[in-house]
Design a protein around this motif. Structure first.
Motif, mmCIF file in Angstrom:
data_model
loop_
_atom_site.group_PDB
_atom_site.id
_atom_site.type_symbol
_atom_site.label_atom_id
_atom_site.label_comp_id
_atom_site.label_asym_id
_atom_site.label_seq_id
_atom_site.Cartn_x
_atom_site.Cartn_y
_atom_site.Cartn_z
ATOM 1 N N ALA A 103 -7.193 3.587 -2.404
ATOM 2 C CA ALA A 103 -6.762 3.619 -1.002
ATOM 3 C C ALA A 103 -6.132 2.304 -0.562
ATOM 4 C CB ALA A 103 -7.947 3.973 -0.106
ATOM 5 N N TYR A 104 -6.721 1.186 -0.966
ATOM 6 C CA TYR A 104 -6.245 -0.111 -0.493
ATOM 7 C C TYR A 104 -5.129 -0.712 -1.336
ATOM 8 C CZ TYR A 104 -9.849 -0.497 3.044
ATOM 9 O OH TYR A 104 -10.618 -0.290 4.148
ATOM 10 N N GLN A 106 -2.913 1.254 -3.486
ATOM 11 C CA GLN A 106 -1.984 2.241 -4.007
ATOM 12 C C GLN A 106 -0.537 1.819 -3.883
ATOM 13 O OE1 GLN A 106 -2.026 6.022 -1.740
ATOM 14 N NE2 GLN A 106 -3.468 5.007 -0.428
ATOM 15 N N TRP A 134 -8.326 14.475 -3.511
ATOM 16 C CA TRP A 134 -8.323 13.238 -2.737
ATOM 17 C C TRP A 134 -7.338 12.230 -3.314
ATOM 18 C CZ3 TRP A 134 -14.072 11.838 -1.347
ATOM 19 C CH2 TRP A 134 -14.562 12.782 -0.433
ATOM 20 N N THR A 152 -3.652 8.207 -2.766
ATOM 21 C CA THR A 152 -4.506 9.125 -2.019
ATOM 22 C C THR A 152 -3.645 10.242 -1.426
ATOM 23 O OG1 THR A 152 -4.326 7.748 -0.050
ATOM 24 C CG2 THR A 152 -6.261 7.394 -1.470
ATOM 25 N N LEU A 157 -7.554 11.626 3.575
ATOM 26 C CA LEU A 157 -7.584 11.192 4.969
ATOM 27 C C LEU A 157 -8.389 12.169 5.812
ATOM 28 C CD1 LEU A 157 -3.838 10.122 5.348
ATOM 29 C CD2 LEU A 157 -5.819 8.601 5.167
ATOM 30 N N LEU A 162 -9.491 10.409 9.032
ATOM 31 C CA LEU A 162 -8.454 9.419 9.298
ATOM 32 C C LEU A 162 -7.118 10.112 9.515
ATOM 33 C CD1 LEU A 162 -9.340 6.931 6.411
ATOM 34 C CD2 LEU A 162 -9.970 6.711 8.819
ATOM 35 N N SER A 164 -4.226 8.120 9.325
ATOM 36 C CA SER A 164 -3.337 7.389 8.415
ATOM 37 C C SER A 164 -4.141 6.300 7.713
ATOM 38 C CB SER A 164 -2.175 6.764 9.175
ATOM 39 O OG SER A 164 -2.612 5.642 9.912
ATOM 40 N N LEU A 165 -3.546 5.727 6.668
ATOM 41 C CA LEU A 165 -4.205 4.637 5.943
ATOM 42 C C LEU A 165 -4.375 3.402 6.822
ATOM 43 C CD1 LEU A 165 -2.436 5.010 2.484
ATOM 44 C CD2 LEU A 165 -4.812 5.554 3.038
ATOM 45 N N ASP A 166 -3.579 3.292 7.877
ATOM 46 C CA ASP A 166 -3.705 2.163 8.805
ATOM 47 C C ASP A 166 -5.066 2.126 9.485
ATOM 48 O OD1 ASP A 166 -1.083 1.515 8.205
ATOM 49 O OD2 ASP A 166 -0.271 2.564 9.952
ATOM 50 N N LEU A 168 -7.915 2.544 7.977
ATOM 51 C CA LEU A 168 -8.956 2.035 7.081
ATOM 52 C C LEU A 168 -9.480 0.716 7.629
ATOM 53 C CD1 LEU A 168 -7.354 2.696 3.580
ATOM 54 C CD2 LEU A 168 -9.393 3.787 4.511
#
Length: 188
Positions: A103-104, A106, A134, A152, A157, A162, A164-166, A168
């Motif tokens: 996730a962090y 990718q 996932w 991901t 998400l 979530l 978006s990944l923002d 996280l």
């Protein structure tokens, strides 16, 4: 019927559509279900009103990367867990670590994950993440052997609530945050 008279019926229709769906409902899908009578901006406005109507109730309307869904508020998770003990899925520390790395960082390769974690990957953990949809492969790194790049998915998400990944948590808090997350029953 005036717009004012239609509003309660429209809110009930949106509520019914989202509640009856076994997957989150996108604004476009809601528009289509309502005969394309309303703009996406109108649908979003009505969804905000619907969310406000859930205030003080045990469920809430949330938007995830895949669309809108109803879920039990976190406050009531303990009673749900007590009533259906087989429902929650406990995620292992190694699964959470691998998922956090993907996730962090990718897109990453399997070798990248091992380098970041400092231990070998358990192929069963990666298989589980693929099975739950996932993570997925998204191209290849231009290196000998052309290793697959892992990223991901919207289902990841969605599983963590979530959009978006923002959303996280900051990276230094990631392990604690992932460990503290109580993932609702998996739909995969």
């Amino acid at each position: 019927m005036s717009e004012l008279e239609q509003q309660p019926e429209l809110l009930l229709s949106l509520e019914a559509l989202i509640f009856a769906s076994d997957t989150p409902m996108s604004v476009a899908r809601l528009q289509q279900a309502l005969g394309n009578t309303y703009s996406s901006a109108d649908i979003r406005q009505y969804l905000q009103q619907l969310a406000v109507l859930q205030h003080g109730r045990s469920i809430e309307l949330v938007e995830t990367a895949q669309g809108f869904r109803f879920q039990v508020r976190a406050k009531y998770q303990p009673i749900i867990t007590q009533a259906w003990p087989e429902r929650p899925t406990r995620l292992s520390p190694s699964l959470l670590e691998i998922l956090a790395v993907i996730a962090y960082h990718q897109p990453v390769t399997r070798a990248d994950i091992e380098q970041i974690r400092g231990v070998s990957n358990n192929s069963q953990v990666l298989r589980t993440l693929f099975d739950w949809n996932w993570i997925k492969e998204s191209g290849f790194r231009e290196l000998p052997g052309k290793p697959a790049l892992l990223v991901t998915t919207p289902q990841f998400l969605n599983a963590f609530g979530l959009n978006s990944l923002d959303q996280l948590p900051p990276l230094q808090d990631a392990k604690e945050a992932f460990m503290a997350l109580n993932v609702p029953a998996l739909s995969a």
